[in-house]
Write a protein that holds these residues in place. Structure first.
Motif, PDB file in Angstrom:
ATOM      1  N   ASP A 255       0.826  -1.202   0.000  1.00  0.00           N
ATOM      2  CA  ASP A 255       0.000   0.000   0.000  1.00  0.00           C
ATOM      3  C   ASP A 255       0.865   1.259   0.000  1.00  0.00           C
ATOM      4  O   ASP A 255       0.530   2.247  -0.657  1.00  0.00           O
ATOM      5  CB  ASP A 255      -0.949  -0.006   1.201  1.00  0.00           C
TER       6      ASP A 255
ATOM      7  N   ASN B 257       0.534   3.989  -2.864  1.00  0.00           N
ATOM      8  CA  ASN B 257       0.199   5.379  -2.537  1.00  0.00           C
ATOM      9  C   ASN B 257       1.123   6.371  -3.229  1.00  0.00           C
ATOM     10  O   ASN B 257       0.706   7.478  -3.563  1.00  0.00           O
ATOM     11  CB  ASN B 257       0.200   5.602  -1.021  1.00  0.00           C
TER      12      ASN B 257
ATOM     13  N   TYR C 184      -0.396   6.500  -6.589  1.00  0.00           N
ATOM     14  CA  TYR C 184      -1.695   7.165  -6.489  1.00  0.00           C
ATOM     15  C   TYR C 184      -1.517   8.675  -6.381  1.00  0.00           C
ATOM     16  O   TYR C 184      -2.184   9.440  -7.090  1.00  0.00           O
ATOM     17  CB  TYR C 184      -2.454   6.619  -5.283  1.00  0.00           C
ATOM     18  N   LYS C 185      -0.619   9.121  -5.515  1.00  0.00           N
ATOM     19  CA  LYS C 185      -0.392  10.564  -5.346  1.00  0.00           C
ATOM     20  C   LYS C 185       0.128  11.183  -6.639  1.00  0.00           C
ATOM     21  O   LYS C 185      -0.282  12.278  -7.028  1.00  0.00           O
ATOM     22  CB  LYS C 185       0.572  10.831  -4.193  1.00  0.00           C
TER      23      LYS C 185
END
Length: 164
Positions: free
Chosen positions: A18, A22, A25-26
């Motif tokens: 994760d 992330n 994702y960011k």
């Protein structure tokens, strides 16, 4: 006790993966905001990145079609048609049907569109050169090239259905 160990291992693995996800994702969220922000590429025309890149595809491929642009950008014909309509309304492109083939509509930039496309290219050269110089302050050329190779492969993975 074994179930507790499995839960702990699962949670640890999840948090490890994760944390990596992330980062992506960011990046995606920030880049998405960046490409949707309208800006002046040097001609006084305010336009977002998706629209100006579509314009440049047309400028570099005179006579291309909505279908060809959609395939190039991995978008639906409907999504590309909306962008094309905006570009046409702004006087940046024109649509033409070829004689004897009323079905296919071919896209061409106007003089105004050509000026904007060329200004966009110059703008991108400056921006991408700046980004490259900034990255080189922290990373080697080899590391940066590896990053782009990984991004390319990751993009290809996203285009493949999960079960393949």
């Amino acid at each position: 006790m074994k179930d507790t160990e499995n839960v702990i291992q699962t949670n640890a693995k999840y948090h490890e993966l994760d944390a990596k996800a992330n980062i992506i994702y960011k990046f995606v969220m920030n880049y998405n905001d960046y490409i949707k922000t309208a800006r002046d590429y040097g001609t006084g025309e305010i336009i977002n990145m998706v629209e100006v890149h579509t314009l440049t595809v047309i400028e570099e491929n005179p006579g291309t079609t909505v279908t060809e642009v959609a395939l190039e950008w991995n978008r639906t014909r409907g999504a590309v048609s909306q962008i094309i309509t905006k570009l046409e309304q702004r006087g940046l492109i024109i649509r033409k049907k070829k004689a004897g083939n009323a079905k296919n509509v071919h896209l061409y930039v106007t003089d105004k569109g050509e000026i904007l496309s060329k200004a966009h290219k110059e703008y991108d050269i400056k921006e991408l050169t700046w980004a490259d110089k900034t990255l080189h302050k922290r990373f080697t050329t080899e590391e940066i090239n590896l990053f782009y190779n990984v991004m390319q492969k990751y993009t290809e993975l996203l285009e493949i259905p999960n079960n393949e």
